[in-house]
Scaffold this active site. Structure first.
Site, PDB file in Angstrom:
ATOM      1  N   SER A  98       1.008  -1.327  -0.389  1.00 28.66           N
ATOM      2  CA  SER A  98      -0.053  -0.744  -0.424  1.00 28.66           C
ATOM      3  C   SER A  98       0.591   1.175  -0.261  1.00 28.66           C
ATOM      4  CB  SER A  98      -0.415  -0.052   1.660  1.00 28.66           C
ATOM      5  OG  SER A  98      -2.133   0.963   1.507  1.00 28.66           O
ATOM      6  N   ASP A 113      -9.702  -5.637  -3.807  1.00 28.48           N
ATOM      7  CA  ASP A 113      -9.707  -4.268  -3.150  1.00 28.48           C
ATOM      8  C   ASP A 113     -10.197  -3.226  -2.457  1.00 28.48           C
ATOM      9  OD1 ASP A 113      -7.781  -2.483  -1.534  1.00 28.48           O
ATOM     10  OD2 ASP A 113      -5.957  -3.432  -3.069  1.00 28.48           O
ATOM     11  N   HIS A 121      -7.081  -6.171   0.413  1.00 27.26           N
ATOM     12  CA  HIS A 121      -6.460  -4.983   0.472  1.00 27.26           C
ATOM     13  C   HIS A 121      -4.926  -5.293   1.068  1.00 27.26           C
ATOM     14  CE1 HIS A 121      -3.765  -1.434  -0.136  1.00 27.26           C
ATOM     15  NE2 HIS A 121      -3.995  -1.373   1.454  1.00 27.26           N
TER      16      HIS A 121
END
Length: 269
Positions: free
Chosen positions: A103, A208, A238
């Site tokens: 991320s 996600d 995610h």
């Protein structure tokens, strides 16, 4: 004989949030966790690479791993500085370094590769965040200090995991002032894409709920001077590093590291 450098327990840290430093071979891996997360989400990956014999650094980014209020005292510059220090630590004992991020940690990894092409041999990304895609993030940078007083936090975005009874060790609130500094990091990464030389392996979850497809589209379109390989993850959300596809990521990253060694791609050390 190699050993993992112990870190002194800190009672203020969330469970699993402690950093990790391991002295292994002359091949190093730097792992960067995500926004409001902690090393908890990366620990199985780091331990996999430790078992494979690599030297590993997994820092706890400033303001993370304690309480969300601490994060409002930090910025994306602080997070990048911590990742950069870990890179320099690895460079003192490794001949090649591979940076890996989840991320927002993916954005940090790309910026490290852009700023230090002589040190970074390859980049591995998991659902990297390179642009605003989740409208829950209160990105009001011009009013950062005012926002911190009037609206210190918003509902959290962590623990997007499909695997039952599994979390990432992140905050349940988004610190407003800290979130307002993300665009600066994203802009730097986007503007530096043409300077990216290290080959990139990226994983994207088809489901996600935090980061959408725009970030990897930006990467694929703008990283014109390197090789970008994208693999889809169909059984994870995610935080795929602790989800059903985790072993696929771990094994794939190690194979990618070894591939750079064989091919001679990446940093010219």
């Amino acid at each position: 004989m190699t050993s993992t450098i112990p870190t002194r327990p800190d009672p203020a840290l969330l469970p699993g949030a402690a950093p990790l430093s391991h002295r292994g071979s002359r091949v190093g891996a730097l792992l960067c966790h995500g926004f409001t997360g902690s090393p908890h989400s990366m620990r199985p990956w780091a331990e996999y690479l430790v078992q494979a014999g690599l030297s590993v650094e997994m820092p706890l980014l400033p303001g993370h791993g304690t309480v969300w209020q601490d994060m409002n005292l930090t910025t994306s510059d602080d997070w990048y500085a911590a990742a950069e220090r870990a890179l320099f630590d690895l460079a003192e004992r490794c001949d090649e370094i591979h940076v890996m991020g989840l991320s927002m940690g993916g954005a940090l990894s790309l910026r490290l590769a852009q700023d230090h092409p002589d040190l970074v041999s390859s980049v591995v990304l998991v659902n990297p965040s390179l642009v605003l895609e989740d409208l829950r993030l209160p990105l009001i940078a011009p009013f950062r200090r005012l926002a911190a007083r009037l609206l210190p936090s918003t509902p959290g975005i962590s623990n997007d995991v499909s695997r039952p009874y599994t979390g990432e060790g992140g905050y349940d609130r988004v610190p407003t002032a800290a979130a307002a500094t993300l665009p600066k990091l994203w802009r730097a990464v986007q503007e530096g894409m043409s300077g990216l030389r290290a080959p990139v392996l990226a994983y994207r979850s088809t489901q996600d709920h935090v980061v959408g497809p725009r970030s990897l589209r930006i990467l694929a379109r703008r990283a014109v001077n390197t090789r970008v390989t994208i693999h889809l993850l169909r059984d994870s959300y995610h935080v795929a590093t602790v989800d059903h596809d985790a072993t696929t990521i771990f094994a794939g990253s190690l194979a990618f590291v070894r591939e750079q060694k064989r091919s001679g791609e990446g940093a010219d050390r």
